[in-house]
Scaffold this active site. Structure first.
Site, PDB file in Angstrom:
ATOM      1  N   VAL A  92       5.469   4.087  12.359  1.00  0.00           N
ATOM      2  CA  VAL A  92       6.028   3.035  13.536  1.00  0.00           C
ATOM      3  C   VAL A  92       6.842   2.079  12.912  1.00  0.00           C
ATOM      4  O   VAL A  92       6.534   1.828  11.737  1.00  0.00           O
ATOM      5  CB  VAL A  92       4.830   2.595  14.263  1.00  0.00           C
ATOM      6  CG1 VAL A  92       3.996   3.753  15.011  1.00  0.00           C
ATOM      7  CG2 VAL A  92       3.643   1.880  13.593  1.00  0.00           C
ATOM      8  N   ASP A 144      -0.227  -6.538   9.480  1.00  0.00           N
ATOM      9  CA  ASP A 144       0.649  -5.664  10.583  1.00  0.00           C
ATOM     10  C   ASP A 144      -0.198  -4.522  10.763  1.00  0.00           C
ATOM     11  O   ASP A 144      -0.570  -3.950  12.153  1.00  0.00           O
ATOM     12  CB  ASP A 144       1.891  -5.404  10.354  1.00  0.00           C
ATOM     13  CG  ASP A 144       2.331  -4.924   8.945  1.00  0.00           C
ATOM     14  OD1 ASP A 144       1.231  -4.518   8.176  1.00  0.00           O
ATOM     15  OD2 ASP A 144       3.346  -4.537   8.566  1.00  0.00           O
ATOM     16  N   ASP A 178      -3.469   1.214   7.082  1.00  0.00           N
ATOM     17  CA  ASP A 178      -3.266   2.596   7.042  1.00  0.00           C
ATOM     18  C   ASP A 178      -4.448   3.366   6.042  1.00  0.00           C
ATOM     19  O   ASP A 178      -5.457   3.445   6.463  1.00  0.00           O
ATOM     20  CB  ASP A 178      -1.886   2.847   6.256  1.00  0.00           C
ATOM     21  CG  ASP A 178      -1.519   4.236   6.375  1.00  0.00           C
ATOM     22  OD1 ASP A 178      -1.882   5.095   7.141  1.00  0.00           O
ATOM     23  OD2 ASP A 178      -0.312   4.574   5.607  1.00  0.00           O
ATOM     24  N   GLY A 233       5.269  -7.827   7.180  1.00  0.00           N
ATOM     25  CA  GLY A 233       5.151  -7.223   8.416  1.00  0.00           C
ATOM     26  C   GLY A 233       4.227  -7.998   9.520  1.00  0.00           C
ATOM     27  O   GLY A 233       4.534  -7.916  10.480  1.00  0.00           O
TER      28      GLY A 233
HETATM   29  P1  IMP Z   1      -2.237   0.662   3.305  1.00  0.00           P
HETATM   30  O1  IMP Z   1      -2.524   0.124   2.074  1.00  0.00           O
HETATM   31  O2  IMP Z   1      -2.113   2.256   3.139  1.00  0.00           O
HETATM   32  O3  IMP Z   1      -3.362   0.405   4.354  1.00  0.00           O
HETATM   33  O4  IMP Z   1      -1.124   0.362   3.911  1.00  0.00           O
HETATM   34  C1  IMP Z   1      -0.714  -0.693   4.567  1.00  0.00           C
HETATM   35  C2  IMP Z   1       0.658  -0.947   4.624  1.00  0.00           C
HETATM   36  O5  IMP Z   1       1.524   0.160   4.544  1.00  0.00           O
HETATM   37  C3  IMP Z   1       1.050  -2.059   5.414  1.00  0.00           C
HETATM   38  O6  IMP Z   1       0.892  -3.071   5.434  1.00  0.00           O
HETATM   39  C4  IMP Z   1       2.436  -1.554   5.913  1.00  0.00           C
HETATM   40  O7  IMP Z   1       3.431  -2.419   5.221  1.00  0.00           O
HETATM   41  C5  IMP Z   1       2.643  -0.083   5.325  1.00  0.00           C
HETATM   42  N1  IMP Z   1       2.702   0.981   6.617  1.00  0.00           N
HETATM   43  C6  IMP Z   1       1.802   1.870   6.838  1.00  0.00           C
HETATM   44  N2  IMP Z   1       1.926   2.737   7.861  1.00  0.00           N
HETATM   45  C7  IMP Z   1       3.137   2.152   8.235  1.00  0.00           C
HETATM   46  C8  IMP Z   1       3.983   2.297   9.446  1.00  0.00           C
HETATM   47  O8  IMP Z   1       3.582   3.161  10.252  1.00  0.00           O
HETATM   48  N3  IMP Z   1       5.029   1.726   9.620  1.00  0.00           N
HETATM   49  C9  IMP Z   1       5.469   0.711   8.639  1.00  0.00           C
HETATM   50  N4  IMP Z   1       4.737   0.367   7.604  1.00  0.00           N
HETATM   51  C10 IMP Z   1       3.511   0.976   7.398  1.00  0.00           C
HETATM   52 MG    MG Z   2       2.372  -4.659   5.573  1.00  0.00          MG
END
Ligand code: IMP
Ligand code: MG
Length: 187
Positions: A158, A105, A108, A48
């Protein structure tokens, strides 16, 4: 030309191509000023972060190298990450004593970044910072310090500008919100 039939399930454009250009250039200038006189290593999280990385690089006036890492999170499904993050492709370079800036990218839950920081810290970089294009701060489950954030966004799924929808549409020049009711995955 952007690929595929994305108009069908594009609810709205959240960050336009123009706003992305302006903000990425600003981040490049800020990073260049903050690291003035230093060399840095940009660590891009695949896949991403790729489009953001290549645009950001063009706005850095400090010497920089790039390297890549791929991470995968167990369980939960394609649109959410779980607790455990695994390195599926490691860096080629040794980060010991280097100024490392992670380029991602979107943050979350924060789990991906928190695990990555933990792993990279054990290699003793001179410094370690995070630059993320997007921040869904309201979704945070794990506290993680973000040094550079392109845009704070609300909790919506997104895609575009590097972010995928089931691995497609990374090429779109904007960040759009998916209308999940109107979307059916490609075969
Ligand atoms: P985290 O570990 O929950 O912070 O997730 C991060 C990863 O989830 C990012 O690097 C993305 O690959 C994926 N991700 C989270 N939200 C989105 C979104 O809205 N669109 C696309 N990928 C997302
Ligand atoms: Mg990612």
């Amino acid at each position: 030309m952007p690929s595929g039939d994305y108009q069908k399930f594009l609810k709205e454009i959240l960050v336009s191509e123009k706003d992305l250009k302006i903000r990425v250039a600003e981040l490049g200038r800020q990073i260049s000023a903050d690291y003035a006189g230093e060399k840095i290593l940009l660590v891009c999280v695949l896949r991403g972060g790729v489009m953001f990385l290549t645009d950001l690089m063009r706005h850095l006036s400090i010497p920089h190298m790039i390297d890549f890492m791929a991470l995968s999170s167990y369980g939960v499904g394609a649109r959410e990450s779980s607790g455990t993050v695994r390195i599926t492709m490691d860096l080629n370079m040794d980060i010991y004593d280097r100024h490392v800036l992670i380029v991602e990218d979107i943050v979350d839950s924060g789990r991906t970044m928190a695990s990555l920081i933990e792993v990279l810290e054990t290699r003793h970089p001179r410094s370690l910072k995070i630059c993320t294009l997007l921040d869904k701060a309201t979704r945070r489950e794990v506290d993680v310090k973000l040094d550079y954030v392109g845009f704070d966004i609300e909790d919506r799924f997104v895609f575009g500008y590097g972010l995928d929808l089931d691995e497609f549409y990374r090429d779109l020049p904007f960040v759009g919100v998916v209308d999940l009711d109107a979307y059916t995955p490609e075969e």
